[in-house]
Design a protein around this motif. Structure first.
Motif, PDB file in Angstrom:
ATOM      1  N   PRO A  25       0.836  -1.205   0.000  1.00 12.39           N
ATOM      2  CA  PRO A  25       0.000   0.000   0.000  1.00 12.39           C
ATOM      3  C   PRO A  25       0.872   1.256   0.000  1.00 12.39           C
ATOM      4  O   PRO A  25       2.042   1.220   0.368  1.00 12.39           O
ATOM      5  CB  PRO A  25      -0.800  -0.110   1.295  1.00 12.39           C
ATOM      6  CG  PRO A  25       0.002  -1.005   2.166  1.00 12.39           C
ATOM      7  CD  PRO A  25       0.777  -1.921   1.261  1.00 12.39           C
ATOM      8  N   VAL A  28      -0.072   3.001   5.447  1.00 11.13           N
ATOM      9  CA  VAL A  28      -0.817   2.126   6.345  1.00 11.13           C
ATOM     10  C   VAL A  28      -1.162   2.933   7.590  1.00 11.13           C
ATOM     11  O   VAL A  28      -0.264   3.429   8.284  1.00 11.13           O
ATOM     12  CB  VAL A  28       0.005   0.879   6.735  1.00 11.13           C
ATOM     13  CG1 VAL A  28      -0.767   0.028   7.740  1.00 11.13           C
ATOM     14  CG2 VAL A  28       0.374   0.065   5.506  1.00 11.13           C
ATOM     15  N   LEU A  38      -4.512  -0.507   8.521  1.00 11.47           N
ATOM     16  CA  LEU A  38      -5.494  -0.276   7.475  1.00 11.47           C
ATOM     17  C   LEU A  38      -4.774   0.287   6.253  1.00 11.47           C
ATOM     18  O   LEU A  38      -4.197   1.371   6.311  1.00 11.47           O
ATOM     19  CB  LEU A  38      -6.559   0.715   7.957  1.00 11.47           C
ATOM     20  CG  LEU A  38      -7.732   0.884   7.013  1.00 11.47           C
ATOM     21  CD1 LEU A  38      -9.035   0.875   7.790  1.00 11.47           C
ATOM     22  CD2 LEU A  38      -7.604   2.141   6.195  1.00 11.47           C
ATOM     23  N   PRO A  39      -4.739  -0.482   5.144  1.00  9.61           N
ATOM     24  CA  PRO A  39      -4.022  -0.017   3.961  1.00  9.61           C
ATOM     25  C   PRO A  39      -4.725   1.172   3.309  1.00  9.61           C
ATOM     26  O   PRO A  39      -5.944   1.291   3.349  1.00  9.61           O
ATOM     27  CB  PRO A  39      -4.024  -1.228   3.031  1.00  9.61           C
ATOM     28  CG  PRO A  39      -5.124  -2.099   3.495  1.00  9.61           C
ATOM     29  CD  PRO A  39      -5.341  -1.796   4.938  1.00  9.61           C
ATOM     30  N   TYR A  61      -6.766  -6.427  -1.408  1.00  8.65           N
ATOM     31  CA  TYR A  61      -7.261  -5.751  -0.204  1.00  8.65           C
ATOM     32  C   TYR A  61      -8.665  -6.212   0.161  1.00  8.65           C
ATOM     33  O   TYR A  61      -8.974  -6.381   1.344  1.00  8.65           O
ATOM     34  CB  TYR A  61      -7.233  -4.228  -0.373  1.00  8.65           C
ATOM     35  CG  TYR A  61      -5.850  -3.661  -0.532  1.00  8.65           C
ATOM     36  CD1 TYR A  61      -4.788  -4.079   0.263  1.00  8.65           C
ATOM     37  CD2 TYR A  61      -5.586  -2.686  -1.488  1.00  8.65           C
ATOM     38  CE1 TYR A  61      -3.524  -3.556   0.115  1.00  8.65           C
ATOM     39  CE2 TYR A  61      -4.322  -2.155  -1.640  1.00  8.65           C
ATOM     40  CZ  TYR A  61      -3.294  -2.595  -0.841  1.00  8.65           C
ATOM     41  OH  TYR A  61      -2.037  -2.073  -0.983  1.00  8.65           O
ATOM     42  N   PHE A  65      -8.796  -7.754   3.747  1.00  5.66           N
ATOM     43  CA  PHE A  65      -9.400  -6.881   4.760  1.00  5.66           C
ATOM     44  C   PHE A  65     -10.914  -6.790   4.658  1.00  5.66           C
ATOM     45  O   PHE A  65     -11.579  -6.367   5.598  1.00  5.66           O
ATOM     46  CB  PHE A  65      -8.815  -5.463   4.657  1.00  5.66           C
ATOM     47  CG  PHE A  65      -7.339  -5.437   4.898  1.00  5.66           C
ATOM     48  CD1 PHE A  65      -6.826  -5.383   6.179  1.00  5.66           C
ATOM     49  CD2 PHE A  65      -6.450  -5.494   3.844  1.00  5.66           C
ATOM     50  CE1 PHE A  65      -5.466  -5.370   6.411  1.00  5.66           C
ATOM     51  CE2 PHE A  65      -5.080  -5.487   4.054  1.00  5.66           C
ATOM     52  CZ  PHE A  65      -4.583  -5.431   5.343  1.00  5.66           C
ATOM     53  N   ARG A  69     -13.232  -2.038   3.686  1.00  5.12           N
ATOM     54  CA  ARG A  69     -12.506  -1.990   4.966  1.00  5.12           C
ATOM     55  C   ARG A  69     -11.053  -1.567   4.782  1.00  5.12           C
ATOM     56  O   ARG A  69     -10.194  -1.855   5.595  1.00  5.12           O
ATOM     57  CB  ARG A  69     -12.605  -3.325   5.675  1.00  5.12           C
ATOM     58  CG  ARG A  69     -14.064  -3.663   6.011  1.00  5.12           C
ATOM     59  CD  ARG A  69     -14.173  -4.844   6.908  1.00  5.12           C
ATOM     60  NE  ARG A  69     -13.324  -4.701   8.071  1.00  5.12           N
ATOM     61  CZ  ARG A  69     -13.737  -4.406   9.298  1.00  5.12           C
ATOM     62  NH1 ARG A  69     -15.013  -4.201   9.507  1.00  5.12           N
ATOM     63  NH2 ARG A  69     -12.886  -4.333  10.287  1.00  5.12           N
ATOM     64  N   TRP A  70     -10.801  -0.911   3.679  1.00  2.75           N
ATOM     65  CA  TRP A  70      -9.518  -0.278   3.412  1.00  2.75           C
ATOM     66  C   TRP A  70      -9.831   1.017   2.688  1.00  2.75           C
ATOM     67  O   TRP A  70     -10.907   1.200   2.152  1.00  2.75           O
ATOM     68  CB  TRP A  70      -8.582  -1.193   2.620  1.00  2.75           C
ATOM     69  CG  TRP A  70      -9.124  -1.667   1.303  1.00  2.75           C
ATOM     70  CD1 TRP A  70     -10.031  -2.672   1.105  1.00  2.75           C
ATOM     71  CD2 TRP A  70      -8.823  -1.149   0.016  1.00  2.75           C
ATOM     72  NE1 TRP A  70     -10.313  -2.810  -0.226  1.00  2.75           N
ATOM     73  CE2 TRP A  70      -9.576  -1.880  -0.920  1.00  2.75           C
ATOM     74  CE3 TRP A  70      -7.989  -0.135  -0.445  1.00  2.75           C
ATOM     75  CZ2 TRP A  70      -9.520  -1.637  -2.293  1.00  2.75           C
ATOM     76  CZ3 TRP A  70      -7.931   0.102  -1.803  1.00  2.75           C
ATOM     77  CH2 TRP A  70      -8.682  -0.647  -2.706  1.00  2.75           C
ATOM     78  N   TRP A  71      -8.879   1.970   2.691  1.00  3.27           N
ATOM     79  CA  TRP A  71      -9.135   3.306   2.167  1.00  3.27           C
ATOM     80  C   TRP A  71      -8.453   3.482   0.826  1.00  3.27           C
ATOM     81  O   TRP A  71      -7.329   3.014   0.624  1.00  3.27           O
ATOM     82  CB  TRP A  71      -8.583   4.326   3.162  1.00  3.27           C
ATOM     83  CG  TRP A  71      -8.826   5.756   2.827  1.00  3.27           C
ATOM     84  CD1 TRP A  71      -9.859   6.530   3.277  1.00  3.27           C
ATOM     85  CD2 TRP A  71      -8.008   6.621   2.028  1.00  3.27           C
ATOM     86  NE1 TRP A  71      -9.734   7.810   2.793  1.00  3.27           N
ATOM     87  CE2 TRP A  71      -8.594   7.888   2.012  1.00  3.27           C
ATOM     88  CE3 TRP A  71      -6.826   6.435   1.307  1.00  3.27           C
ATOM     89  CZ2 TRP A  71      -8.057   8.966   1.322  1.00  3.27           C
ATOM     90  CZ3 TRP A  71      -6.284   7.502   0.617  1.00  3.27           C
ATOM     91  CH2 TRP A  71      -6.897   8.746   0.632  1.00  3.27           C
ATOM     92  N   TYR A  72      -9.146   4.167  -0.088  1.00  3.94           N
ATOM     93  CA  TYR A  72      -8.495   4.544  -1.343  1.00  3.94           C
ATOM     94  C   TYR A  72      -9.071   5.845  -1.872  1.00  3.94           C
ATOM     95  O   TYR A  72     -10.172   6.261  -1.506  1.00  3.94           O
ATOM     96  CB  TYR A  72      -8.617   3.440  -2.395  1.00  3.94           C
ATOM     97  CG  TYR A  72      -9.989   3.327  -3.021  1.00  3.94           C
ATOM     98  CD1 TYR A  72     -10.292   4.007  -4.192  1.00  3.94           C
ATOM     99  CD2 TYR A  72     -10.968   2.542  -2.440  1.00  3.94           C
ATOM    100  CE1 TYR A  72     -11.555   3.912  -4.761  1.00  3.94           C
ATOM    101  CE2 TYR A  72     -12.214   2.441  -2.999  1.00  3.94           C
ATOM    102  CZ  TYR A  72     -12.505   3.123  -4.167  1.00  3.94           C
ATOM    103  OH  TYR A  72     -13.744   3.040  -4.723  1.00  3.94           O
TER     104      TYR A  72
END
Length: 87
Positions: A25, A28, A38-39, A61, A65, A69-72
């Motif tokens: 990622p 993190v 959390l990536p 991801y 996860f 449940r991960w951010w982008y």
């Protein structure tokens, strides 16, 4: 990432040699309740090979996860940056 620094968030920037995974990622987050890490990804291009790599990362991801449940941020779409997960 400037916003993380300004918000005084606990985060790391993984380096390629830090792990054995093929997916790294951009950042993190380390201060999100209920998760160890959390990536975070900033997708910044729309080139065909980049979009293929994006799909690999997204699938990884989601499997690791869970979807959502991960951010982008899709910066290539010129969209506003979404809010960071709560600390």
């Amino acid at each position: 990432m400037r916003g993380l620094w300004q918000e005084k968030r606990a985060f790391i920037k993984p380096l390629r040699y830090d792990g054995e995974e093929d997916v790294f990622p951009d950042f993190v987050l380390k201060d999100v309740p209920g998760v160890d890490a959390l990536p975070m990804e900033v997708f910044g291009m729309n080139l065909p090979e980049y979009l293929q790599r994006r799909q690999v990362k997204t699938s990884h991801y989601d499997a690791e996860f869970g979807p959502g449940r991960w951010w982008y941020w899709d910066a290539a779409a010129k969209s506003d940056m979404p809010a960071f997960p709560c600390a």
